[in-house]
Design a protein around this motif. Structure first.
Motif, PDB file in Angstrom:
ATOM      1  N   CYS A  60      72.302  58.947   4.734  1.00 52.14           N
ATOM      2  CA  CYS A  60      74.116  59.164   3.442  1.00 52.14           C
ATOM      3  C   CYS A  60      74.404  61.013   3.780  1.00 52.14           C
ATOM      4  O   CYS A  60      74.190  61.912   4.183  1.00 52.14           O
ATOM      5  N   PHE A  61      75.765  60.853   3.927  1.00 55.95           N
ATOM      6  CA  PHE A  61      76.827  61.508   4.134  1.00 55.95           C
ATOM      7  C   PHE A  61      77.889  62.375   2.418  1.00 55.95           C
ATOM      8  O   PHE A  61      78.652  61.495   2.199  1.00 55.95           O
ATOM      9  N   PHE A  62      77.404  63.372   2.615  1.00 60.00           N
ATOM     10  CA  PHE A  62      77.966  63.854   1.228  1.00 60.00           C
ATOM     11  C   PHE A  62      79.649  65.081   1.479  1.00 60.00           C
ATOM     12  O   PHE A  62      79.500  65.784   2.628  1.00 60.00           O
ATOM     13  N   LYS A  63      80.335  65.007   0.309  1.00 59.23           N
ATOM     14  CA  LYS A  63      81.379  65.573   0.635  1.00 59.23           C
ATOM     15  C   LYS A  63      80.952  66.788   0.775  1.00 59.23           C
ATOM     16  O   LYS A  63      82.208  67.808   1.216  1.00 59.23           O
ATOM     17  N   ASP A  64      79.924  67.722   0.616  1.00 59.65           N
ATOM     18  CA  ASP A  64      79.900  68.931   0.612  1.00 59.65           C
ATOM     19  C   ASP A  64      79.396  69.570   2.100  1.00 59.65           C
ATOM     20  O   ASP A  64      79.253  70.596   2.874  1.00 59.65           O
ATOM     21  N   GLY A  65      79.150  68.510   3.558  1.00 59.68           N
ATOM     22  CA  GLY A  65      79.262  68.417   4.354  1.00 59.68           C
ATOM     23  C   GLY A  65      77.800  68.288   4.988  1.00 59.68           C
ATOM     24  O   GLY A  65      76.949  67.927   6.302  1.00 59.68           O
ATOM     25  N   THR A  66      76.986  67.540   4.117  1.00 59.38           N
ATOM     26  CA  THR A  66      75.515  67.486   3.697  1.00 59.38           C
ATOM     27  C   THR A  66      75.491  66.033   4.386  1.00 59.38           C
ATOM     28  O   THR A  66      76.283  65.290   4.055  1.00 59.38           O
TER      29      THR A  66
END
Length: 135
Positions: A60-66
């Motif tokens: 899972c890729f998040f908008k904060d880059g994590t």
């Protein structure tokens, strides 16, 4: 008069009820619960850019880059996400439509660009999701 013979049983029932209430409260807040080893991570669905799958694992890729590795199939995760924002655009990708910046449909290759200039392939079968006639 009722006498409590096993107070441990009562306290575990109370803790179980609290856990159920907390999980319900999290879900009712609009947050998505992602299972991780030893617990779970809560996030708003809008924070998820996309989910990529390989075999029985998904990332899972998040908008904060994590990013977060999950030991669940993409289908299992997809079934739990709100379907008004999340769409499977490829056998290995589920994307959050809120983050689509550009869509390119070609005869050879189709793809979309998400927030952060991330390019995700669109399978031939899923091109119909982006038909101009549906606008």
């Amino acid at each position: 008069m009722n006498v409590i013979k096993n107070p441990d049983h009562l306290s575990s029932a109370i803790i179980y009820r609290q856990e159920i209430s907390i999980m319900t409260a999290i879900k009712n807040s609009g947050k998505y619960i992602l299972p991780v080893p030893g617990g779970f991570k809560c996030c708003l669905p809008d924070d998820i850019l996309y989910i990529h799958s390989e075999s029985n694992y998904s990332e899972c890729f998040f908008k904060d880059g994590t990013k977060l590795l999950l030991s669940k199939t993409l289908k299992n995760i997809e079934d739990q996400l709100p379907n008004h924002h999340f769409f499977r655009v490829h056998r290995s990708f589920v994307i959050n439509a809120l983050h689509i910046m550009n869509v390119q449909i070609n005869t050879d290759e189709s793809y979309l660009t998400l927030t952060g200039n991330l390019t995700i392939p669109i399978s031939r079968e899923k091109r119909k999701l982006f038909s101009v006639g549906t606008l």
